[in-house]
Design a protein around this motif. Structure first.
Motif, PDB file in Angstrom:
ATOM      1  N   GLN A 130      73.005  45.472  40.957  1.00 29.21           N
ATOM      2  CA  GLN A 130      71.781  45.668  40.171  1.00 29.21           C
ATOM      3  C   GLN A 130      71.280  44.343  39.603  1.00 29.21           C
ATOM      4  O   GLN A 130      70.074  44.120  39.478  1.00 29.21           O
ATOM      5  CB  GLN A 130      72.042  46.684  39.054  1.00 29.21           C
ATOM      6  CG  GLN A 130      72.158  48.109  39.569  1.00 29.21           C
ATOM      7  CD  GLN A 130      72.705  49.080  38.542  1.00 29.21           C
ATOM      8  OE1 GLN A 130      73.330  48.677  37.561  1.00 29.21           O
ATOM      9  NE2 GLN A 130      72.485  50.377  38.761  1.00 29.21           N
ATOM     10  N   GLY A 131      72.224  43.470  39.284  1.00 30.67           N
ATOM     11  CA  GLY A 131      71.848  42.125  38.831  1.00 30.67           C
ATOM     12  C   GLY A 131      71.149  41.343  39.937  1.00 30.67           C
ATOM     13  O   GLY A 131      70.199  40.601  39.684  1.00 30.67           O
ATOM     14  N   ALA A 159      67.590  42.345  40.187  1.00 32.07           N
ATOM     15  CA  ALA A 159      66.806  41.688  39.133  1.00 32.07           C
ATOM     16  C   ALA A 159      66.463  40.251  39.539  1.00 32.07           C
ATOM     17  O   ALA A 159      65.338  39.784  39.310  1.00 32.07           O
ATOM     18  CB  ALA A 159      67.580  41.698  37.817  1.00 32.07           C
ATOM     19  N   HIS A 160      67.424  39.548  40.138  1.00 32.54           N
ATOM     20  CA  HIS A 160      67.177  38.171  40.596  1.00 32.54           C
ATOM     21  C   HIS A 160      66.123  38.142  41.698  1.00 32.54           C
ATOM     22  O   HIS A 160      65.289  37.225  41.749  1.00 32.54           O
ATOM     23  CB  HIS A 160      68.470  37.532  41.102  1.00 32.54           C
ATOM     24  CG  HIS A 160      69.452  37.214  40.010  1.00 32.54           C
ATOM     25  ND1 HIS A 160      69.076  36.642  38.812  1.00 32.54           N
ATOM     26  CD2 HIS A 160      70.803  37.391  39.934  1.00 32.54           C
ATOM     27  CE1 HIS A 160      70.137  36.476  38.035  1.00 32.54           C
ATOM     28  NE2 HIS A 160      71.204  36.934  38.697  1.00 32.54           N
ATOM     29  N   ASP A 172      63.701  40.249  42.060  1.00 34.29           N
ATOM     30  CA  ASP A 172      62.408  40.523  41.423  1.00 34.29           C
ATOM     31  C   ASP A 172      61.803  39.251  40.832  1.00 34.29           C
ATOM     32  O   ASP A 172      60.575  39.134  40.717  1.00 34.29           O
ATOM     33  CB  ASP A 172      62.560  41.573  40.318  1.00 34.29           C
ATOM     34  CG  ASP A 172      62.791  42.968  40.887  1.00 34.29           C
ATOM     35  OD1 ASP A 172      62.475  43.188  42.076  1.00 34.29           O
ATOM     36  OD2 ASP A 172      63.307  43.834  40.148  1.00 34.29           O
ATOM     37  N   GLU A 173      62.664  38.300  40.487  1.00 29.89           N
ATOM     38  CA  GLU A 173      62.183  37.051  39.888  1.00 29.89           C
ATOM     39  C   GLU A 173      61.686  36.050  40.926  1.00 29.89           C
ATOM     40  O   GLU A 173      61.011  35.073  40.582  1.00 29.89           O
ATOM     41  CB  GLU A 173      63.306  36.399  39.064  1.00 29.89           C
ATOM     42  CG  GLU A 173      63.697  37.201  37.819  1.00 29.89           C
ATOM     43  CD  GLU A 173      64.971  36.682  37.177  1.00 29.89           C
ATOM     44  OE1 GLU A 173      65.522  35.677  37.677  1.00 29.89           O
ATOM     45  OE2 GLU A 173      65.413  37.268  36.177  1.00 29.89           O
TER      46      GLU A 173
END
Length: 486
Positions: free
Chosen positions: A347-348, A351-352, A354-355
């Motif tokens: 999940q992390g 998130a990365h 998405d950045e």
């Protein structure tokens, strides 16, 4: 007992010395010939061949990155220059000397190779595929461009969907790492995406003005300029898509510069609302001028060679971490003990991803989308296995389950095993294992189709989720084997 060799006579020693001297002379001759080829100072013919080879070397760099078609002016110019060099090579007088003849032959072969490479670049099947997609986009633009010439902003949903579909298909074109194809794909995508952006901005962004002509005499002039800007927008789209033969980028640039000069010359009498109106129109003109520089940007190696792109490098770094998690997940003896930690790590990674900024490049956007699907597939695999293990802990509840529920859970158990194989699969669509996995997934979909929920809403929902899971696994298998590249 070793015997000493008899002493050599003076004549024999002299003969050997002469032979050694002769060999040295031959080596020196070869070295001198090499220097002659490099420096052009040994023989006039060699010097001329060297000059021609330098010119051919310069043309070689242009051939390597040529991304056009055989009908393009640049193609004909390169072809003409290479043919001219061939004639120049053929006119070099070898004077019957074998070494010069060989040098001339090598120079001719190299030039002929470049001519062949140029032709292959222009007529490569993938290059023709890119051109066919561009022509589709041209046809769409020609149908929709009239409103812009008339100063309107209306665009049909059919156009937006059609352009988006073409962009997606362009990102799927395989270049095989070939520079000329990468460049052709990037240039085409740049033009189409720019047109898409120009149209979207024109449709979505509404100026806070125009003001009424009665407010001030200068407002009438600004309104008139704004109408010209709308027409210029249509002209720019036509130029980018190659559907206008009456205008040029240089002429359009002069028109836009003239419009800015007209706006700068206006006296707004310190009126804030008029000054703001003029500022908005100037910003619109500056945006259009920026789009005129697209060709220079598309020629940048960094732009079309995405292997060096910072966003792509970040995506690949995240995918590398994802593969480490994948390896740990599938090889661990008690993977269930790791589920919580691995899931949090995955999940992390989402998130990365998405950045990561794709900018305006649809290829980077597609690379990011695929990486997200890869990570989400592992998360789904963990979720499914957690659910299956949890269900096994409560056999008394499963014993009284509805028959259709049991049927769905049986399929989910099968899908878990198949998904594990799909995640580990590293072949292509011609592999027997690919066909086997595809057949297994199709069988599970048929099994779910045969489940009769008998009006049970929970069973309907469970079956629907299982069908979606099977379809997602099948899609992931296809994605892994479609040989896509950025």
């Amino acid at each position: 007992m070793l015997r000493r060799a008899p002493p050599r006579g003076r004549r024999e020693v002299a003969t050997m010395a002469g032979a050694t001297s002769s060999k040295r002379h031959q080596v020196r001759q070869k070295q001198d010939w090499g220097r002659g080829m490099d420096m052009g100072n040994q023989h006039p013919s060699v010097k001329r061949l060297h000059e021609i080879q330098k010119q051919v070397k310069e043309i070689e760099q242009q051939v390597a990155v040529f991304s056009g078609l055989s009908t393009d002016r640049d193609y004909k110019e390169l072809e003409r220059n290479l043919t001219k060099q061939l004639f120049e090579i053929d006119s070099v007088d070898t004077e019957g000397k074998g070494d010069i003849q060989q040098a001339r032959k090598r120079a001719a072969q190299e030039t002929e190779r470049l001519l062949k490479e140029l032709e292959q670049n222009a007529n490569h099947p993938r290059r023709l595929e890119i051109e066919a997609l561009f022509k589709e986009a041209q046809a769409l633009v020609e149908r929709e461009i009239t409103p812009f010439y008339e100063g309107g902003n209306g665009i049909s949903d059919e156009f937006e969907e059609g352009i988006q579909d073409i962009v997606l298909r362009l990102t799927q074109v395989k270049t095989g790492g070939k520079i000329s194809l990468r460049k052709a794909r990037y240039r085409t995508l740049t033009k189409i995406c720019t047109v898409q952006e120009i149209i979207e901005n024109a449709v979505k962004k509404q100026l806070s003005l125009p003001l009424s002509n009665d407010v001030h005499p200068s407002v009438s002039k600004i309104n008139s300029v704004m109408c010209e800007v709308n027409k210029a927008r249509g002209t720019l789209i036509a130029l980018l898509m190659g559907v206008s033969s009456n205008d040029t980028c240089r002429h359009l640039s002069c028109v836009l510069t003239g419009l800015i000069a007209d706006l700068d010359a206006l006296d707004v009498c310190g009126r804030t609302e008029i000054r703001n109106y003029r500022k908005e129109v100037v910003e619109e003109i500056n945006k259009l001028q920026k789009y005129l520089d697209l060709d220079e940007e598309a020629n940048s190696t960094q732009a079309y060679d995405l292997a060096k792109n910072q966003s792509i490098l970040k995506i690949e770094e995240i995918r590398k971490k994802m593969k480490e998690v994948h390896s740990l997940l599938l090889k661990a003896e008690n993977a269930s003990d790791l589920y919580l930690g691995l899931k949090a790590e995955l999940q992390g990674l989402i998130a990365h991803l998405d950045e990561v900024s794709p900018g305006k490049n649809p290829c980077i956007r597609e690379a990011r989308r695929r990486a997200v699907i890869e990570v989400q597939t592992l998360i789904t695999y963990i979720d499914l296995n957690e659910a299956l293990e949890k269900r096994q802990k409560y056999p008394e509840q499963t014993a009284v389950e509805h028959r259709c529920h049991k049927a769905v859970w049986t399929v989910l158990g099968n899908l878990s095993q198949i998904q594990k194989e799909v995640i580990s699969f590293d072949g292509n669509r011609t592999d027997k294992n690919y066909m086997r996995l595809e057949e297994l997934l199709t069988k599970q979909l048929l099994a779910l189709d045969a489940v009769d929920p008998q009006g049970d809403e929970r069973c309907k929902a469970a079956r629907k989720q299982a069908v979606k899971l099977a379809q997602n696994i099948l899609y992931y298998l296809d994605m892994k084997t479609d040989e896509w590249e950025y």
